[in-house]
Design a protein around this motif. Structure first.
Motif, PDB file in Angstrom:
ATOM      1  N   LYS A  31      63.785 -12.993 -18.919  1.00  0.00           N
ATOM      2  CA  LYS A  31      62.928 -13.174 -17.513  1.00  0.00           C
ATOM      3  C   LYS A  31      61.983 -14.513 -17.961  1.00  0.00           C
ATOM      4  O   LYS A  31      61.633 -15.207 -17.022  1.00  0.00           O
ATOM      5  CB  LYS A  31      61.899 -11.959 -17.560  1.00  0.00           C
ATOM      6  N   LYS A  35      65.609 -16.063 -15.866  1.00  0.00           N
ATOM      7  CA  LYS A  35      66.602 -14.952 -15.453  1.00  0.00           C
ATOM      8  C   LYS A  35      66.174 -14.041 -14.654  1.00  0.00           C
ATOM      9  O   LYS A  35      65.239 -13.520 -14.762  1.00  0.00           O
ATOM     10  CB  LYS A  35      67.623 -14.725 -16.854  1.00  0.00           C
ATOM     11  N   ARG A  36      67.397 -13.489 -13.826  1.00  0.00           N
ATOM     12  CA  ARG A  36      67.326 -12.335 -13.106  1.00  0.00           C
ATOM     13  C   ARG A  36      67.627 -10.916 -13.752  1.00  0.00           C
ATOM     14  O   ARG A  36      68.830 -11.240 -14.192  1.00  0.00           O
ATOM     15  CB  ARG A  36      68.196 -12.553 -11.791  1.00  0.00           C
ATOM     16  N   CYS A  38      68.011  -6.782 -14.712  1.00  0.00           N
ATOM     17  CA  CYS A  38      68.069  -5.467 -14.044  1.00  0.00           C
ATOM     18  C   CYS A  38      67.954  -4.350 -15.123  1.00  0.00           C
ATOM     19  O   CYS A  38      68.985  -4.725 -16.212  1.00  0.00           O
ATOM     20  CB  CYS A  38      69.314  -5.030 -13.153  1.00  0.00           C
ATOM     21  N   ILE A  61      60.450  -7.475 -13.397  1.00  0.00           N
ATOM     22  CA  ILE A  61      61.801  -7.120 -13.927  1.00  0.00           C
ATOM     23  C   ILE A  61      62.164  -5.812 -13.278  1.00  0.00           C
ATOM     24  O   ILE A  61      61.656  -4.906 -13.308  1.00  0.00           O
ATOM     25  CB  ILE A  61      61.770  -6.914 -15.327  1.00  0.00           C
ATOM     26  N   GLU A  62      63.258  -5.714 -12.430  1.00  0.00           N
ATOM     27  CA  GLU A  62      63.988  -4.808 -11.841  1.00  0.00           C
ATOM     28  C   GLU A  62      64.341  -3.438 -12.778  1.00  0.00           C
ATOM     29  O   GLU A  62      65.117  -3.838 -13.697  1.00  0.00           O
ATOM     30  CB  GLU A  62      65.072  -5.137 -10.878  1.00  0.00           C
ATOM     31  N   ASN A  98      73.584 -10.422  -8.378  1.00  0.00           N
ATOM     32  CA  ASN A  98      72.278 -10.791  -8.306  1.00  0.00           C
ATOM     33  C   ASN A  98      71.566 -10.697  -9.417  1.00  0.00           C
ATOM     34  O   ASN A  98      70.444 -11.158  -9.366  1.00  0.00           O
ATOM     35  CB  ASN A  98      71.794  -9.780  -7.347  1.00  0.00           C
ATOM     36  N   TYR A  99      72.409 -10.668 -10.638  1.00  0.00           N
ATOM     37  CA  TYR A  99      71.635 -10.591 -11.993  1.00  0.00           C
ATOM     38  C   TYR A  99      72.299 -11.569 -12.937  1.00  0.00           C
ATOM     39  O   TYR A  99      73.616 -11.496 -12.867  1.00  0.00           O
ATOM     40  CB  TYR A  99      71.641  -9.303 -12.690  1.00  0.00           C
ATOM     41  N   ASP A 100      71.378 -12.174 -13.821  1.00  0.00           N
ATOM     42  CA  ASP A 100      72.081 -12.944 -14.934  1.00  0.00           C
ATOM     43  C   ASP A 100      72.201 -11.968 -16.160  1.00  0.00           C
ATOM     44  O   ASP A 100      72.970 -12.297 -17.039  1.00  0.00           O
ATOM     45  CB  ASP A 100      70.957 -13.908 -15.499  1.00  0.00           C
TER      46      ASP A 100
END
Length: 180
Positions: A31, A35-36, A38, A61-62, A98-100
């Motif tokens: 993060k 970066k994305r 989850c 952070i999801e 949708n995430y890295d």
């Protein structure tokens, strides 16, 4: 397995403390680099105030707690339904692109449950296919005791946490800010 730009698979396993903590560190580091991220927890139940959830919410952070608690606290069917829903969510998040970085915290624990069947609700072949077919460049972190051999074969890094000394042995229970 050669990486081919696919992203890394990191596995933190073993009987020692620090698997989730290591994954939390990776999430925060990612993060911090924009970066994305989850973070999905398979055993912890929603509704409790976990330190990582509080900080993740503050950092954007999801994160999801998809479990119902320890295996001895609910019926096998309650756990099976939670694991099925947790895996469906994880697979959706992984395949969304949708995430890295996606962290599957305690997935190893879930796969290793022996007190009731789990392979029909989180089939190992589906997990392996999802790991292999994830979007290019996505990193995965998978934590928990008793990592599945097939998952470890796909890993780029495996770290085994090994206890040498633990305060539990002195009768000290879980400590707020350390375990949760």
């Amino acid at each position: 397995m050669t990486n081919k730009g696919q992203g890394l698979v990191l596995v933190y396993t073993g009987d020692g403390k620090g698997k989730t903590t290591a994954a939390i560190g990776v999430a925060i580091r990612a993060k911090g680099q924009g970066k994305r991220v989850c973070f999905i927890q398979f055993i912890k139940a929603p509704g409790r105030s976990y330190g990582e959830k509080v900080i993740f919410d503050g950092l954007g952070i999801e994160n999801y707690q998809t479990g119902v608690g320890f295996t001895w606290t609910k019926t096998p069917e309650e756990h099976r339904e939670a694991l099925k829903a947790g895996w469906a969510l994880a697979k959706e998040k992984i395949m969304s692109g949708n995430y890295d970085l996606v962290i599957l915290d305690e997935l190893n624990n879930a796969l290793a449950i022996e007190s009731f069947p789990v392979n029909d609700v989180i089939p190992i072949e589906d997990i392996l296919t999802t790991i292999d077919g994830r979007p290019k460049g996505m990193h995965l972190v998978i934590t928990g005791r008793s990592a599945n051999e097939k998952v470890m074969e796909m890993a780029d890094l495996i770290t085994e946490m090994k206890p040498l000394k633990h305060y539990y042995d002195k009768g000290i229970p879980a400590v707020e800010g350390i375990e949760f």
